[in-house]
Write a protein that holds these residues in place. Sequence first.
Motif, PDB file in Angstrom:
ATOM      1  N   GLN A 132     -16.957  89.663  65.241  1.00  0.00           N
ATOM      2  CA  GLN A 132     -17.414  90.831  65.982  1.00  0.00           C
ATOM      3  C   GLN A 132     -17.863  91.928  65.025  1.00  0.00           C
ATOM      4  OE1 GLN A 132     -14.575  92.211  68.911  1.00  0.00           O
ATOM      5  NE2 GLN A 132     -16.238  92.778  70.283  1.00  0.00           N
ATOM      6  N   MET A 133     -17.117  92.123  63.943  1.00  0.00           N
ATOM      7  CA  MET A 133     -17.475  93.149  62.960  1.00  0.00           C
ATOM      8  C   MET A 133     -18.729  92.777  62.182  1.00  0.00           C
ATOM      9  SD  MET A 133     -13.833  94.508  61.421  1.00  0.00           S
ATOM     10  CE  MET A 133     -13.253  92.882  60.918  1.00  0.00           C
ATOM     11  N   GLU A 134     -18.977  91.467  62.042  1.00  0.00           N
ATOM     12  CA  GLU A 134     -20.113  90.999  61.244  1.00  0.00           C
ATOM     13  C   GLU A 134     -21.343  90.690  62.089  1.00  0.00           C
ATOM     14  OE1 GLU A 134     -18.513  87.648  59.190  1.00  0.00           O
ATOM     15  OE2 GLU A 134     -17.019  88.843  58.101  1.00  0.00           O
ATOM     16  N   GLY A 135     -21.260  90.938  63.396  1.00  0.00           N
ATOM     17  CA  GLY A 135     -22.414  90.755  64.262  1.00  0.00           C
ATOM     18  C   GLY A 135     -22.729  89.316  64.634  1.00  0.00           C
ATOM     19  N   THR A 174      -1.805  88.992  74.073  1.00  0.00           N
ATOM     20  CA  THR A 174      -2.113  90.290  74.642  1.00  0.00           C
ATOM     21  C   THR A 174      -3.063  90.090  75.823  1.00  0.00           C
ATOM     22  OG1 THR A 174      -4.071  90.656  73.268  1.00  0.00           O
ATOM     23  CG2 THR A 174      -1.927  91.310  72.342  1.00  0.00           C
ATOM     24  N   LEU A 175      -3.277  91.150  76.573  1.00  0.00           N
ATOM     25  CA  LEU A 175      -4.188  91.060  77.716  1.00  0.00           C
ATOM     26  C   LEU A 175      -5.606  90.761  77.234  1.00  0.00           C
ATOM     27  CD1 LEU A 175      -4.424  91.261  80.767  1.00  0.00           C
ATOM     28  CD2 LEU A 175      -4.872  93.721  80.511  1.00  0.00           C
ATOM     29  N   GLU A 176      -6.015  91.397  76.148  1.00  0.00           N
ATOM     30  CA  GLU A 176      -7.354  91.138  75.605  1.00  0.00           C
ATOM     31  C   GLU A 176      -7.486  89.690  75.145  1.00  0.00           C
ATOM     32  OE1 GLU A 176     -10.365  92.828  72.110  1.00  0.00           O
ATOM     33  OE2 GLU A 176      -8.367  93.685  72.364  1.00  0.00           O
ATOM     34  N   GLU A 177      -6.455  89.194  74.469  1.00  0.00           N
ATOM     35  CA  GLU A 177      -6.479  87.795  74.037  1.00  0.00           C
ATOM     36  C   GLU A 177      -6.499  86.848  75.222  1.00  0.00           C
ATOM     37  OE1 GLU A 177      -4.028  88.361  69.802  1.00  0.00           O
ATOM     38  OE2 GLU A 177      -2.987  87.775  71.637  1.00  0.00           O
ATOM     39  N   SER A 178      -5.767  87.200  76.274  1.00  0.00           N
ATOM     40  CA  SER A 178      -5.737  86.370  77.479  1.00  0.00           C
ATOM     41  C   SER A 178      -7.124  86.248  78.103  1.00  0.00           C
ATOM     42  CB  SER A 178      -4.755  86.956  78.503  1.00  0.00           C
ATOM     43  OG  SER A 178      -3.451  87.034  77.974  1.00  0.00           O
ATOM     44  N   HIS A 179      -7.842  87.356  78.130  1.00  0.00           N
ATOM     45  CA  HIS A 179      -9.205  87.315  78.682  1.00  0.00           C
ATOM     46  C   HIS A 179     -10.118  86.444  77.813  1.00  0.00           C
ATOM     47  CE1 HIS A 179      -8.997  90.013  82.097  1.00  0.00           C
ATOM     48  NE2 HIS A 179      -8.276  90.870  81.383  1.00  0.00           N
ATOM     49  N   GLU A 180      -9.905  86.504  76.501  1.00  0.00           N
ATOM     50  CA  GLU A 180     -10.720  85.677  75.602  1.00  0.00           C
ATOM     51  C   GLU A 180     -10.420  84.196  75.806  1.00  0.00           C
ATOM     52  OE1 GLU A 180     -13.812  85.389  73.758  1.00  0.00           O
ATOM     53  OE2 GLU A 180     -13.057  87.449  73.655  1.00  0.00           O
ATOM     54  N   ILE A 181      -9.145  83.861  75.998  1.00  0.00           N
ATOM     55  CA  ILE A 181      -8.759  82.478  76.260  1.00  0.00           C
ATOM     56  C   ILE A 181      -9.329  82.014  77.600  1.00  0.00           C
ATOM     57  CG2 ILE A 181      -6.790  80.961  76.737  1.00  0.00           C
ATOM     58  CD1 ILE A 181      -5.194  82.645  74.723  1.00  0.00           C
ATOM     59  N   VAL A 185      -4.334  78.793  66.407  1.00  0.00           N
ATOM     60  CA  VAL A 185      -4.557  79.854  67.386  1.00  0.00           C
ATOM     61  C   VAL A 185      -4.547  81.245  66.741  1.00  0.00           C
ATOM     62  CG1 VAL A 185      -3.636  80.962  69.455  1.00  0.00           C
ATOM     63  CG2 VAL A 185      -3.749  78.466  69.322  1.00  0.00           C
ATOM     64  N   PRO A 186      -3.600  81.544  65.819  1.00  0.00           N
ATOM     65  CA  PRO A 186      -3.672  82.865  65.171  1.00  0.00           C
ATOM     66  C   PRO A 186      -4.995  83.081  64.441  1.00  0.00           C
ATOM     67  CG  PRO A 186      -1.534  81.865  64.775  1.00  0.00           C
ATOM     68  CD  PRO A 186      -2.393  80.798  65.394  1.00  0.00           C
ATOM     69  N   ASP A 187      -5.517  82.039  63.802  1.00  0.00           N
ATOM     70  CA  ASP A 187      -6.797  82.152  63.098  1.00  0.00           C
ATOM     71  C   ASP A 187      -7.964  82.290  64.066  1.00  0.00           C
ATOM     72  OD1 ASP A 187      -5.449  81.886  60.693  1.00  0.00           O
ATOM     73  OD2 ASP A 187      -5.744  79.713  60.599  1.00  0.00           O
ATOM     74  N   PHE A 188      -7.815  81.729  65.260  1.00  0.00           N
ATOM     75  CA  PHE A 188      -8.850  81.834  66.287  1.00  0.00           C
ATOM     76  C   PHE A 188      -9.164  83.303  66.586  1.00  0.00           C
ATOM     77  CE2 PHE A 188      -9.392  82.446  70.945  1.00  0.00           C
ATOM     78  CZ  PHE A 188     -10.653  81.887  71.109  1.00  0.00           C
ATOM     79  N   PHE A 189      -8.127  84.108  66.782  1.00  0.00           N
ATOM     80  CA  PHE A 189      -8.337  85.521  67.098  1.00  0.00           C
ATOM     81  C   PHE A 189      -8.825  86.302  65.879  1.00  0.00           C
ATOM     82  CE2 PHE A 189      -5.103  84.227  70.303  1.00  0.00           C
ATOM     83  CZ  PHE A 189      -5.907  84.402  71.422  1.00  0.00           C
ATOM     84  N   VAL A 190      -8.355  85.930  64.694  1.00  0.00           N
ATOM     85  CA  VAL A 190      -8.829  86.585  63.471  1.00  0.00           C
ATOM     86  C   VAL A 190     -10.318  86.317  63.278  1.00  0.00           C
ATOM     87  CG1 VAL A 190      -8.668  86.618  60.953  1.00  0.00           C
ATOM     88  CG2 VAL A 190      -6.580  86.567  62.325  1.00  0.00           C
TER      89      VAL A 190
END
Length: 247
Positions: free
Chosen positions: A146-149, A175-182, A135-140
């Motif tokens: 996102q940075m690489e397009g 985080t709230l942002e991570e929650s939305h992504e999940i 899961v930590p790698d998922f967000f990384v």
Amino acid sequence: MLNKTTINQLHDLHLSAMAAAFIEQQEQPGPDTLPFDERLALLVEAEWLAKRSKRINRLVTQAGFRFPAVIEDIDYQGKHGISKPDVQRLCEGSYLRNKQNILITGPTGVGKTYLVSAIGRAACYQGTPVTYIRVPDFFVQLSDAQMEGRFTLLRNRLATVPLLILDDWGLRKFTLEESHEIMELFERRYDAASTIISGQLPCSAWHGLFPDPTLADAILDRVVHNAHKFNISGDSMRKTLADRDPD
């Protein structure tokens, strides 16, 4: 001459296993004693097995499992909460066909990662594409993409892979942002693909991982209600292995 031509043509058609089996048949004494259809069946089976093996190896490599785990090597001694018949049933793959999830929780070192890797490999043996990710790698990975397009491409791949394994779930609050992504991930996977989640926290504590209770309800509704749940307890595998090591 005819046999050599046939062998060359099989290689040109990328039927190398069939070519090897054909050569083997020619080298065996009295190959003509077998009926033509049986000889042909043996050639086709050799090619089928070779291609199946290559596909399985490719799926296992692409999955990125943390351990080269297999169900035959799972140690059930001293474990509670999951049994050998449980694992055998899971590896039959009905949860994949029914688009159900598997939730495996328990203390650190009890063997959760090895277990989910073994179940994932069993899915590969059935021809199912699998992605294993912490899961930590998922967000990384999402941030890097996102940075690489290539954010949308990665997002779509994780949302649509038939079996997604999320390991080390709940090491910290989201985080709230991570929650939305999940939420986005499980909204797309719900009733469409299977997910295996492994973490230390019991499922009853997952609600507290999310800062927004309403969002937590929505996420867990899509994850938990159609899942096979196992809360494992027992001795730490790391401690057991350390005790066995004379050094």
